[in-house]
Scaffold this motif. Structure first.
Motif, short mmCIF file in Angstrom:
data_model
loop_
_atom_site.label_atom_id
_atom_site.label_comp_id
_atom_site.label_asym_id
_atom_site.label_seq_id
_atom_site.Cartn_x
_atom_site.Cartn_y
_atom_site.Cartn_z
N ALA A 14 0.84 -1.19 0.00
CA ALA A 14 0.00 0.00 0.00
C ALA A 14 0.88 1.25 0.00
CB ALA A 14 -0.91 0.00 1.21
N GLY A 15 0.48 2.22 -0.81
CA GLY A 15 1.26 3.43 -0.97
C GLY A 15 2.25 3.38 -2.11
N GLY A 16 2.45 2.20 -2.67
CA GLY A 16 3.39 2.04 -3.76
C GLY A 16 2.80 2.39 -5.11
N SER A 17 3.58 2.15 -6.15
CA SER A 17 3.19 2.52 -7.52
C SER A 17 3.43 1.36 -8.48
CB SER A 17 3.99 3.73 -8.00
OG SER A 17 3.76 4.86 -7.19
N GLY A 64 -6.68 11.65 -9.05
CA GLY A 64 -5.56 12.16 -8.28
C GLY A 64 -4.50 11.12 -7.97
N ARG A 65 -4.78 9.85 -8.22
CA ARG A 65 -3.81 8.78 -7.97
C ARG A 65 -3.38 8.08 -9.25
NH1 ARG A 65 -5.22 4.38 -5.16
NH2 ARG A 65 -7.43 4.45 -5.76
N PHE A 66 -4.29 7.90 -10.19
CA PHE A 66 -4.01 7.20 -11.45
C PHE A 66 -3.95 8.22 -12.59
CE2 PHE A 66 -5.99 2.77 -10.37
CZ PHE A 66 -5.26 2.75 -9.20
N THR A 67 -3.09 7.91 -13.57
CA THR A 67 -3.01 8.73 -14.77
C THR A 67 -2.97 7.84 -16.00
OG1 THR A 67 -1.76 10.45 -13.59
CG2 THR A 67 -1.71 10.51 -16.00
N ILE A 68 -3.88 8.08 -16.92
CA ILE A 68 -3.90 7.34 -18.18
C ILE A 68 -3.22 8.19 -19.24
CG2 ILE A 68 -6.18 8.21 -18.86
CD1 ILE A 68 -6.70 5.43 -20.11
N SER A 69 -2.44 7.54 -20.09
CA SER A 69 -1.77 8.24 -21.18
C SER A 69 -1.61 7.27 -22.34
CB SER A 69 -0.41 8.77 -20.73
OG SER A 69 0.45 7.70 -20.35
N ARG A 70 -1.25 7.80 -23.49
CA ARG A 70 -1.05 6.92 -24.64
C ARG A 70 0.05 7.46 -25.53
NH1 ARG A 70 -6.59 6.89 -28.06
NH2 ARG A 70 -5.44 5.25 -29.18
N ASP A 71 0.69 6.54 -26.22
CA ASP A 71 1.72 6.85 -27.21
C ASP A 71 1.22 6.25 -28.52
OD1 ASP A 71 3.91 6.97 -28.90
OD2 ASP A 71 5.35 6.54 -27.30
N ASN A 72 0.64 7.09 -29.36
CA ASN A 72 0.05 6.57 -30.60
C ASN A 72 1.10 6.04 -31.56
OD1 ASN A 72 -2.55 7.05 -29.74
ND2 ASN A 72 -2.70 9.05 -30.73
N ALA A 73 2.31 6.55 -31.48
CA ALA A 73 3.38 6.04 -32.34
C ALA A 73 3.69 4.59 -32.00
CB ALA A 73 4.63 6.90 -32.19
N LYS A 74 3.51 4.24 -30.73
CA LYS A 74 3.76 2.86 -30.30
C LYS A 74 2.46 2.06 -30.18
CE LYS A 74 7.94 3.98 -27.67
NZ LYS A 74 8.60 3.92 -26.34
N ASN A 75 1.33 2.73 -30.42
CA ASN A 75 0.02 2.08 -30.30
C ASN A 75 -0.14 1.45 -28.92
OD1 ASN A 75 -2.48 1.66 -31.39
ND2 ASN A 75 -1.90 -0.09 -32.66
N THR A 76 0.24 2.22 -27.91
CA THR A 76 0.27 1.72 -26.54
C THR A 76 -0.42 2.71 -25.61
OG1 THR A 76 2.33 0.50 -26.92
CG2 THR A 76 1.78 1.01 -24.64
N VAL A 77 -1.17 2.18 -24.65
CA VAL A 77 -1.78 3.00 -23.62
C VAL A 77 -1.21 2.58 -22.27
CG1 VAL A 77 -3.76 1.46 -23.31
CG2 VAL A 77 -3.96 3.87 -22.71
N TYR A 78 -1.08 3.55 -21.37
CA TYR A 78 -0.48 3.31 -20.07
C TYR A 78 -1.44 3.70 -18.96
CZ TYR A 78 3.66 3.49 -23.06
OH TYR A 78 4.57 3.29 -24.07
N MET A 81 -0.21 4.17 -11.79
CA MET A 81 -0.98 4.04 -10.56
C MET A 81 -0.10 4.36 -9.37
SD MET A 81 -3.16 0.60 -11.44
CE MET A 81 -1.73 -0.48 -11.35
N ASN A 82 -0.43 5.43 -8.68
CA ASN A 82 0.33 5.86 -7.51
C ASN A 82 -0.53 5.76 -6.25
OD1 ASN A 82 2.49 6.58 -9.21
ND2 ASN A 82 1.68 8.65 -9.47
N ASN A 83 0.14 5.75 -5.10
CA ASN A 83 -0.56 5.67 -3.82
C ASN A 83 -1.61 4.55 -3.84
OD1 ASN A 83 -1.32 6.33 -1.21
ND2 ASN A 83 -2.70 7.97 -1.86
N LEU A 84 -1.16 3.38 -4.23
CA LEU A 84 -2.08 2.26 -4.35
C LEU A 84 -2.64 1.83 -3.00
CD1 LEU A 84 -0.14 0.33 -7.09
CD2 LEU A 84 -2.57 0.91 -7.23
N LYS A 85 -3.87 1.36 -3.04
CA LYS A 85 -4.58 0.93 -1.84
C LYS A 85 -5.00 -0.53 -1.99
CE LYS A 85 -6.55 5.58 -1.36
NZ LYS A 85 -7.80 6.37 -1.24
N PRO A 86 -5.20 -1.25 -0.89
CA PRO A 86 -5.63 -2.65 -1.00
C PRO A 86 -6.90 -2.81 -1.83
CG PRO A 86 -4.91 -2.21 1.22
CD PRO A 86 -4.88 -0.88 0.50
N GLU A 87 -7.78 -1.84 -1.80
CA GLU A 87 -9.02 -1.93 -2.58
C GLU A 87 -8.80 -1.77 -4.08
OE1 GLU A 87 -8.43 0.04 0.06
OE2 GLU A 87 -9.41 2.01 -0.17
N ASP A 88 -7.58 -1.46 -4.49
CA ASP A 88 -7.24 -1.42 -5.92
C ASP A 88 -6.90 -2.81 -6.46
OD1 ASP A 88 -5.51 1.65 -5.28
OD2 ASP A 88 -7.48 1.43 -6.22
#
Length: 122
Positions: A14-17, A64-78, A81-88
């Motif tokens: 918990a609290g990790g990324s 405020g904890r997760f961020t979605i992003s994408r690199d269209n050149a690589k056809n990849t989405v990311y 996940m920060n400040n992870l909780k057990p309920e994640d």
């Protein structure tokens, strides 16, 4: 044949990324989303991104904890996940949608990955 392959899951305290990746092959998607499913629960929406990243949408519990992003050149989405909780803790799935809309409903997506396990210990 379109394929989505997730990677980056694992065990973290918990609290990790963690950073999840989803590589698409055989096609492109106007919008891509992340969903998760915990044991005994329905698959739930986490985040979605469309176009080159100009628009995103998150479920309230990860804002405020997760961020979605994408690199269209690589056809990849990311999914960072920060400040992870057990309920994640869940299996995380990426999904692709040809339509440009920001959808939070699983049935609106065209293709799915096989999932990657994320476990957060307390």
């Amino acid at each position: 044949q379109v394929q989505l392959v997730e990677s980056g899951g694992g065990l973290v305290q918990a609290g990790g990324s963690l950073r999840l990746s989803c590589a698409a092959s055989g096609g492109t998607f106007s919008s891509m989303g992340w969903f998760r499913q915990a044991p005994g629960k329905e698959r739930e929406f986490v985040a979605v991104i469309r176009g080159s990243g100009e628009n995103t949408l998150y479920t309230d519990s990860v804002k405020g904890r997760f961020t979605i992003s994408r690199d269209n050149a690589k056809n990849t989405v990311y999914l960072q996940m920060n400040n992870l909780k057990p309920e994640d803790t869940a299996v995380y799935y990426c999904a692709g949608r040809r339509d440009y809309g920001l959808a939070n409903t699983p049935r609106l997506y065209d293709n799915w990955g096989q999932g990657t396990q994320v476990t957060v210990s307390s």
